[in-house]
Design an enzyme around this catalytic site. Structure first.
Site, short mmCIF file in Angstrom:
data_model
loop_
_atom_site.label_atom_id
_atom_site.label_comp_id
_atom_site.label_asym_id
_atom_site.label_seq_id
_atom_site.Cartn_x
_atom_site.Cartn_y
_atom_site.Cartn_z
N GLY A 115 1.52 -1.36 4.20
CA GLY A 115 1.13 -0.42 3.71
C GLY A 115 2.51 0.68 4.89
O GLY A 115 3.17 0.80 4.65
N ASN A 118 1.45 -1.28 -0.03
CA ASN A 118 -0.02 -0.15 -0.05
C ASN A 118 0.80 1.45 -0.03
O ASN A 118 1.86 1.33 0.52
CB ASN A 118 -1.15 -0.01 1.25
CG ASN A 118 -1.88 1.22 0.85
OD1 ASN A 118 -1.70 2.56 1.07
ND2 ASN A 118 -3.55 0.65 1.36
N GLU A 171 -8.55 -0.27 -2.73
CA GLU A 171 -9.31 0.11 -1.64
C GLU A 171 -10.25 1.40 -1.39
O GLU A 171 -9.80 2.02 -2.07
CB GLU A 171 -8.63 -0.15 -0.17
CG GLU A 171 -7.45 -1.54 0.00
CD GLU A 171 -6.78 -1.78 0.95
OE1 GLU A 171 -6.68 -2.99 0.98
OE2 GLU A 171 -6.71 -0.62 1.55
N HIS A 192 -3.80 -5.06 7.24
CA HIS A 192 -4.31 -4.01 9.03
C HIS A 192 -2.97 -4.20 9.97
O HIS A 192 -2.92 -4.97 10.77
CB HIS A 192 -5.23 -3.68 9.01
CG HIS A 192 -5.30 -1.98 9.64
ND1 HIS A 192 -6.09 -0.83 8.78
CD2 HIS A 192 -4.92 -1.74 10.50
CE1 HIS A 192 -6.60 -0.17 9.84
NE2 HIS A 192 -5.05 -0.21 10.58
N ARG A 201 -8.90 7.72 -0.79
CA ARG A 201 -10.06 9.10 0.20
C ARG A 201 -10.82 9.83 -0.41
O ARG A 201 -10.01 10.91 -1.19
CB ARG A 201 -9.93 9.11 2.14
CG ARG A 201 -10.00 8.13 2.60
CD ARG A 201 -9.61 8.02 3.98
NE ARG A 201 -9.58 6.54 4.56
CZ ARG A 201 -8.72 5.97 4.28
NH1 ARG A 201 -7.74 6.06 3.70
NH2 ARG A 201 -8.64 4.80 5.24
N HIS A 209 -5.89 3.03 -1.69
CA HIS A 209 -7.38 3.23 -0.44
C HIS A 209 -7.48 5.21 -0.72
O HIS A 209 -7.05 5.90 -0.15
CB HIS A 209 -6.88 3.28 1.07
CG HIS A 209 -7.91 3.11 1.49
ND1 HIS A 209 -8.42 2.07 2.68
CD2 HIS A 209 -9.00 3.85 1.19
CE1 HIS A 209 -9.53 1.94 3.22
NE2 HIS A 209 -10.00 3.26 2.08
N THR A 263 -8.12 5.90 9.28
CA THR A 263 -7.57 5.28 8.84
C THR A 263 -8.92 3.73 8.82
O THR A 263 -9.35 4.14 9.86
CB THR A 263 -6.28 4.05 9.22
OG1 THR A 263 -5.75 3.47 8.93
CG2 THR A 263 -6.60 4.06 10.77
N HIS A 281 -4.16 11.81 1.50
CA HIS A 281 -2.93 10.96 0.29
C HIS A 281 -2.94 10.86 -1.29
O HIS A 281 -2.97 10.86 -1.87
CB HIS A 281 -3.00 9.70 1.74
CG HIS A 281 -4.04 8.51 2.19
ND1 HIS A 281 -4.76 8.30 1.33
CD2 HIS A 281 -4.23 9.03 3.43
CE1 HIS A 281 -5.84 7.76 1.80
NE2 HIS A 281 -5.78 8.35 3.04
N ARG A 287 4.31 18.46 0.65
CA ARG A 287 4.72 20.07 0.87
C ARG A 287 4.63 20.25 -0.87
O ARG A 287 5.25 21.40 -1.49
CB ARG A 287 6.78 19.48 0.12
CG ARG A 287 7.27 19.74 1.96
CD ARG A 287 7.80 20.76 1.90
NE ARG A 287 8.02 21.60 1.22
CZ ARG A 287 9.92 21.49 1.08
NH1 ARG A 287 10.70 21.01 2.24
NH2 ARG A 287 10.84 22.72 0.33
#
Length: 243
Positions: free
Chosen positions: A213, A7, A70, A190, A45, A43, A100, A50, A18
């Site tokens: 990840g 991940n 995901e 996880h 969102r 993943h 998370t 991210h 940055r």
């Protein structure tokens, strides 16, 4: 042998802190593949804190290993998956404000919704995995929904590993056996790390894939990305050699 999917969300976190494109998420993913990673997981969102939707689109034509996306199947996520057509989509019931993932699906209460989503992705040739807690009933419910796999949410295993690893793994073995009995593929993810990964795979050697990840990217700060990917693969290989 259990495959390692990396991940890369945390690489995107550093970039986003940055602005610009350093580190380059696509380059990192290609490096991970070159270093032996057998899959790339993202993943995205809705707030794009991210991995961004644009990253998903940029990654798809570049990757040569399995691409796993995901996320919570809200309309924008479903549209993205249908556009990009990854090898696998993992359905995760994370709230918009969740830091998370913190729970698996109730596949009984959400059966109608999940059945429709699984059918949509299956019609496009996308393998569908449902993120569940280590509960045989939830695993069997995923089968009823039309999923191809389940991904076991391993936070509780990781949290209890050092106190009593046998007690920590027990519900996961039961859930994994339920998956095997009803013909579902099996993923896990996880908080798996270099300390607890080997024992997990030793006890559940029919696990198809682990998605890792945060721990892997954190370890790479000390060991380097190439070496870290190899360290994780070695743990899987050592676990498999003991079966």
């Amino acid at each position: 042998m259990t495959k390692l999917s990396v991940n890369i969300n945390k690489i995107a976190v550093v970039r986003n802190s940055r602005g610009g494109n350093l580190p380059d998420v696509v380059r990192a993913a290609l490096d991970i593949e070159r270093f032996g990673g057998e899959g790339i997981t993202v993943h995205p969102r809705p707030d794009e804190r991210h991995i961004r939707y644009a990253d998903v689109r940029n990654l798809r034509p570049q990757l040569s290993t399995e691409f796993n996306i995901e996320g919570n199947p809200i309309p924008s996520f479903v549209e993205l998956v249908c556009e990009v057509l990854p090898a696998q989509v993992t359905l995760v019931p994370d709230a918009v404000d969740a830091i998370t993932s913190n729970a698996g699906w109730d596949t009984i209460a959400n059966r109608d919704f999940l059945t429709d989503i699984c059918a949509k992705f299956r019609s496009l040739g996308i393998r569908t995995s449902i993120f569940v807690n280590p509960d045989p009933e939830m695993v069997r419910g995923a089968k009823t929904c039309g999923a191809d796999r389940v991904e076991l949410y391993t936070e509780a295993y990781a949290a209890g590993y050092h106190a009593d690893r046998e007690a920590a793994i027990a519900p996961y073995v039961a859930a994994a056996e339920a998956a095997r009995e009803c013909g579902l593929g099996l993923n896990a993810g996880h908080d798996l790390n270099l300390d607890n990964l080997r024992y997990f795979v030793e006890r559940i050697p029919w696990c198809d894939e682990v998605s890792i990840g945060h721990a892997l990217i954190s370890d790479a700060l000390y060991y380097g990305l190439e070496n870290t990917v190899q360290l994780y693969k070695r743990e899987i290989e050592l676990a498999t050699s003991r079966v």
